[in-house]
Design an enzyme around this catalytic site. Structure first.
Site, short mmCIF file in Angstrom:
data_model
loop_
_atom_site.label_atom_id
_atom_site.label_comp_id
_atom_site.label_asym_id
_atom_site.label_seq_id
_atom_site.Cartn_x
_atom_site.Cartn_y
_atom_site.Cartn_z
N HIS A 41 2.50 6.52 -5.29
CA HIS A 41 1.78 6.33 -4.02
C HIS A 41 2.29 7.29 -2.94
CE1 HIS A 41 5.24 4.47 -2.10
NE2 HIS A 41 5.45 3.82 -3.24
N GLU A 60 6.30 -2.56 -8.14
CA GLU A 60 7.66 -2.04 -8.04
C GLU A 60 8.67 -3.11 -8.44
OE1 GLU A 60 10.04 -0.07 -8.39
OE2 GLU A 60 9.62 1.34 -6.76
#
Length: 469
Positions: A275, A350
């Site tokens: 990202h 994550e």
């Protein structure tokens, strides 16, 4: 390099009926039998028994020689060989879980798939029949003492066991090390190195030297993607049903889809995009399950990636994303350019940094010095209230396996975070989990793994940020 042969078979007396499998691992150079294993598996079909034999053979070799071993798998089941090589589809949903299990094992090895006539698969056939005969008498299978090849055996596996005590002289039985028990000696040098491990959105600095890559096919590669058509197979046809097609068939192609030769099938291409920038990454703070938005610069990074990925030769067909906002926003920018919807994959989130979330490395070192030292030294150590890399790796690997199975033969963009992306790369390279400490991944960087149905995963690109320049 030492290479091996696996011969596997399964049978059913009734189809379905009382069934069993047998598998043998041999030294490819001299035919010496290294491991034998067999088991009766109750009432099953021929095809289920054949897949169980294949799985047992793969597990035996991994226990004997470890990941990355070179092996030719030989079976007289045309169905199993062609399905595992990716040339025939799996139409029987009952076989799919077995094929997935076998495929996950096969990706840890460098495999050639080879169909052989039944008369050349006598050892595995004998073992399967021994297991069924023993079960009919109410007894577990025991080795008969006849290898059937004229080669000396050094041992054999017990009933249903895989390679236990069955190593030949000259072979250390390494097996597979659990994910969260690897790398206890991989301690970072100090705060500056630890801050730059790239293990979270706290950012990372590049480790000296070039990152390791798997050997690539010898065919010319003009871009990130290696677009290779499937080889023609001798039959040129799929099968209409999951029936026993093991006898009277021509041999399947023996071409191996490894990094040493051109692959035999079209790859499933997994493009991995980290990202864009967030406020926490600017401030070098740990960012796990917290949900910061992209900064204006992060949006610009996502748009640059979208512009690149919308051009040839990428041909992205599916976009999947972590559920966290920074990844979803990045994915949605790319998907909008491609005219695709974003599919959310929970397993791409994550790692959970627990009590360290939002803190800088220096703050963590002051408040949790012992926990930080353990975390830097051992992937099985978790931050207070968080998850270890070992735990996260199992989640990520399961997600990767599902994506490869679900989107077989397609090009998939997965937008995620630094830790999951590194874990997928580490797994593809057959590297220990401690390799995470030796990778650096930039914001909005692209990496590429290609997965082949006949065994290997090949890393084609790593941390490519050319679109940001």
């Amino acid at each position: 390099m030492t290479s091996f042969v696996i011969e596997a078979d399964g049978g059913s007396r009734g189809n379905p009926g009382p069934a069993g499998y047998g598998a043998v691992v041999k030294d490819a150079a001299d035919g010496q039998v290294l491991v034998e294993t067999a088991e009766a598996i109750g009432a099953q079909t021929n095809n289920v028994a054949e897949y169980r034999g294949l799985i047992a053979g793969l597990q035996s070799l991994l226990a004997l020689a470890g990941d990355g071993a070179v092996v030719e798998v030989r079976m007289d089941s045309k169905l199993v060989i062609e399905q595992m090589a990716g040339r025939w589809k799996i139409k029987n949903e009952g076989l799919r879980p077995l094929a997935l299990e076998a495929g996950a094992l096969a990706r840890r090895l460098r495999i050639t798939w080879q169909w052989i006539p039944r008369e050349k698969n006598k050892d595995a056939d004998r073992l399967a029949n021994e297991a069924m005969d023993a079960a009919a008498k109410g007894r577990p299978w025991q080795p008969s003492g006849s290898a059937g090849t004229g080669s000396a055996r050094t041992g054999s596996a017990g009933t249903g066991s895989v390679g236990t005590g069955s190593t030949a002289a000259g072979f250390a039985r390494t097996g597979s090390v659990p994910a969260d028990s690897v790398g206890t000696g991989s301690t970072a040098a100090g705060p500056s190195e630890a801050r730059e491990l790239g293990l979270s959105d706290a950012s990372a600095a590049e480790v000296s030297g070039r990152p390791a890559t798997a050997a690539a096919p010898l065919a010319a590669q003009d871009s990130l993607l290696d677009l290779i058509d499937a080889d023609a197979v001798s039959s040129g046809q799929d099968v209409s049903s999951e029936q026993d097609v093991s006898s009277g068939q021509a041999a399947a192609s023996g071409t191996a889809g490894t990094g040493w030769r051109a692959p035999t099938t079209v790859a499933t291409s997994l493009l991995l995009l980290r990202h864009g920038e967030t406020p926490l990454s600017v401030e070098r703070r740990f960012s796990g399950l917290g949900d910061p938005e992209l900064t204006p610069n992060g949006i610009a990074q996502a748009e640059a990636a979208a512009a690149r990925l919308s051009r040839e030769p990428y041909g992205i067909q599916v976009v999947v994303s972590s559920p966290l906002k920074r990844a979803r926003a990045t994915a949605e920018i790319v998907a909008a350019r491609l005219g695709l919807e974003v599919v959310v994959e929970e397993g791409l989130r994550e790692a959970d940094f627990g009590d360290w979330e939002g803190h800088t490395f220096t703050e963590i070192q002051r408040r949790w010095p012992d926990a930080l030292a353990a975390w830097l030294a051992d992937p099985s150590a978790a931050p207070p209230g968080g998850e270890s890399f070992g735990v996260a790796a199992r989640r990520v690997q399961a997600t990767g396996d599902r994506l490869v199975e679900r989107y077989e033969g397609r090009t998939v963009l997965a937008v995620s975070h630094v830790t999951p992306i590194k874990m997928l790369l580490q797994s593809a390279l057959l590297a220990p989990l401690a390799a995470l400490y030796r990778m650096h991944l930039d914001l909005a960087a692209l990496s590429l793994i290609e997965y082949y149905a006949d065994g290997p995963a090949v890393v084609k690109a790593f941390n490519d940020t050319s679109h940001l320049r």
